[in-house]
Design a protein around this motif. Structure first.
Motif, PDB file in Angstrom:
ATOM      1  N   UNK A  60      -1.850  17.843   0.660  1.00 31.61           N
ATOM      2  CA  UNK A  60      -0.992  18.318  -0.403  1.00 31.61           C
ATOM      3  C   UNK A  60      -1.408  17.634  -1.701  1.00 31.61           C
ATOM      4  N   UNK A  61      -1.471  18.425  -2.764  1.00 33.01           N
ATOM      5  CA  UNK A  61      -1.780  17.904  -4.089  1.00 33.01           C
ATOM      6  C   UNK A  61      -0.701  18.386  -5.047  1.00 33.01           C
ATOM      7  N   UNK A  62      -0.174  17.453  -5.852  1.00 30.40           N
ATOM      8  CA  UNK A  62       0.916  17.769  -6.775  1.00 30.40           C
ATOM      9  C   UNK A  62       0.429  17.516  -8.195  1.00 30.40           C
ATOM     10  N   UNK A  63       0.697  18.482  -9.102  1.00 29.72           N
ATOM     11  CA  UNK A  63       0.211  18.405 -10.467  1.00 29.72           C
ATOM     12  C   UNK A  63       1.304  18.744 -11.455  1.00 29.72           C
ATOM     13  N   UNK A  64       1.243  18.107 -12.615  1.00 29.16           N
ATOM     14  CA  UNK A  64       2.009  18.542 -13.776  1.00 29.16           C
ATOM     15  C   UNK A  64       1.052  19.455 -14.541  1.00 29.16           C
ATOM     16  N   UNK A  65       1.312  20.745 -14.471  1.00 24.89           N
ATOM     17  CA  UNK A  65       0.452  21.746 -15.105  1.00 24.89           C
ATOM     18  C   UNK A  65       1.093  22.148 -16.427  1.00 24.89           C
ATOM     19  N   UNK A  66       0.730  21.444 -17.482  1.00 28.22           N
ATOM     20  CA  UNK A  66       1.254  21.704 -18.820  1.00 28.22           C
ATOM     21  C   UNK A  66       2.780  21.764 -18.830  1.00 28.22           C
ATOM     22  N   UNK A  67       3.412  20.814 -18.115  1.00 32.68           N
ATOM     23  CA  UNK A  67       4.864  20.717 -18.100  1.00 32.68           C
ATOM     24  C   UNK A  67       5.546  21.371 -16.918  1.00 32.68           C
ATOM     25  N   UNK A  68       4.809  22.034 -16.054  1.00 36.60           N
ATOM     26  CA  UNK A  68       5.362  22.666 -14.857  1.00 36.60           C
ATOM     27  C   UNK A  68       4.796  21.970 -13.628  1.00 36.60           C
ATOM     28  N   UNK A  69       5.662  21.518 -12.733  1.00 32.75           N
ATOM     29  CA  UNK A  69       5.200  20.839 -11.526  1.00 32.75           C
ATOM     30  C   UNK A  69       4.782  21.879 -10.490  1.00 32.75           C
ATOM     31  N   UNK A  70       3.534  21.763 -10.054  1.00 32.59           N
ATOM     32  CA  UNK A  70       2.984  22.688  -9.069  1.00 32.59           C
ATOM     33  C   UNK A  70       2.431  21.897  -7.897  1.00 32.59           C
ATOM     34  N   UNK A  71       2.533  22.502  -6.722  1.00 32.76           N
ATOM     35  CA  UNK A  71       2.047  21.885  -5.490  1.00 32.76           C
ATOM     36  C   UNK A  71       1.048  22.831  -4.835  1.00 32.76           C
ATOM     37  N   UNK A  72      -0.091  22.271  -4.430  1.00 35.73           N
ATOM     38  CA  UNK A  72      -1.098  23.037  -3.687  1.00 35.73           C
ATOM     39  C   UNK A  72      -1.210  22.406  -2.298  1.00 35.73           C
ATOM     40  N   UNK A  73      -1.029  23.238  -1.301  1.00 34.24           N
ATOM     41  CA  UNK A  73      -1.116  22.787   0.091  1.00 34.24           C
ATOM     42  C   UNK A  73      -2.219  23.583   0.772  1.00 34.24           C
ATOM     43  N   UNK A  74      -3.112  22.871   1.454  1.00 35.72           N
ATOM     44  CA  UNK A  74      -4.170  23.552   2.190  1.00 35.72           C
ATOM     45  C   UNK A  74      -3.682  23.802   3.608  1.00 35.72           C
ATOM     46  N   UNK A  75      -3.665  25.076   3.975  1.00 37.84           N
ATOM     47  CA  UNK A  75      -3.169  25.489   5.291  1.00 37.84           C
ATOM     48  C   UNK A  75      -4.171  26.471   5.878  1.00 37.84           C
ATOM     49  N   UNK A  76      -4.737  26.134   7.014  1.00 38.61           N
ATOM     50  CA  UNK A  76      -5.721  26.980   7.689  1.00 38.61           C
ATOM     51  C   UNK A  76      -6.849  27.380   6.745  1.00 38.61           C
ATOM     52  N   UNK A  77      -7.416  26.405   6.050  1.00 37.83           N
ATOM     53  CA  UNK A  77      -8.538  26.580   5.124  1.00 37.83           C
ATOM     54  C   UNK A  77      -8.216  27.473   3.923  1.00 37.83           C
TER      55      UNK A  77
END
Length: 71
Positions: free
Chosen positions: A1-18
């Motif tokens: 899991x990777x969590x980012x502040x994307x220009x003021x919006x919190x976004x999460x990217x999760x890798x699931x089954x490639x």
């Protein structure tokens, strides 16, 4: 899991089954899937910030000019 502040919006990217699954984090434990953006499965976690910056650059403001990886 990777969590980012994307220009003021919190976004999460999760890798699931490639595959990367991107969502917006409400900060209250709720996540809203982002269905109109596909993250290439070949990206590694270190490349996500640059890719998100390329996609969402129009969200940049004086107050939020960068993408920041959150812990």
């Amino acid at each position: 899991m990777a969590k980012f502040d994307v220009f003021g919006t919190t976004m999460i990217a999760i890798q699931h089954q490639d595959q990367w699954q991107l969502s917006i984090d409400s900060g209250l434990g709720l996540r809203r899937p982002v269905k109109d953006v596909v993250l290439p499965p070949s990206l590694d976690e270190n490349e996500l910030a640059q890719y998100l910056g390329d996609i969402y650059h129009e969200w940049a403001t004086d107050r939020h000019p960068h993408i920041v990886k959150l812990s």
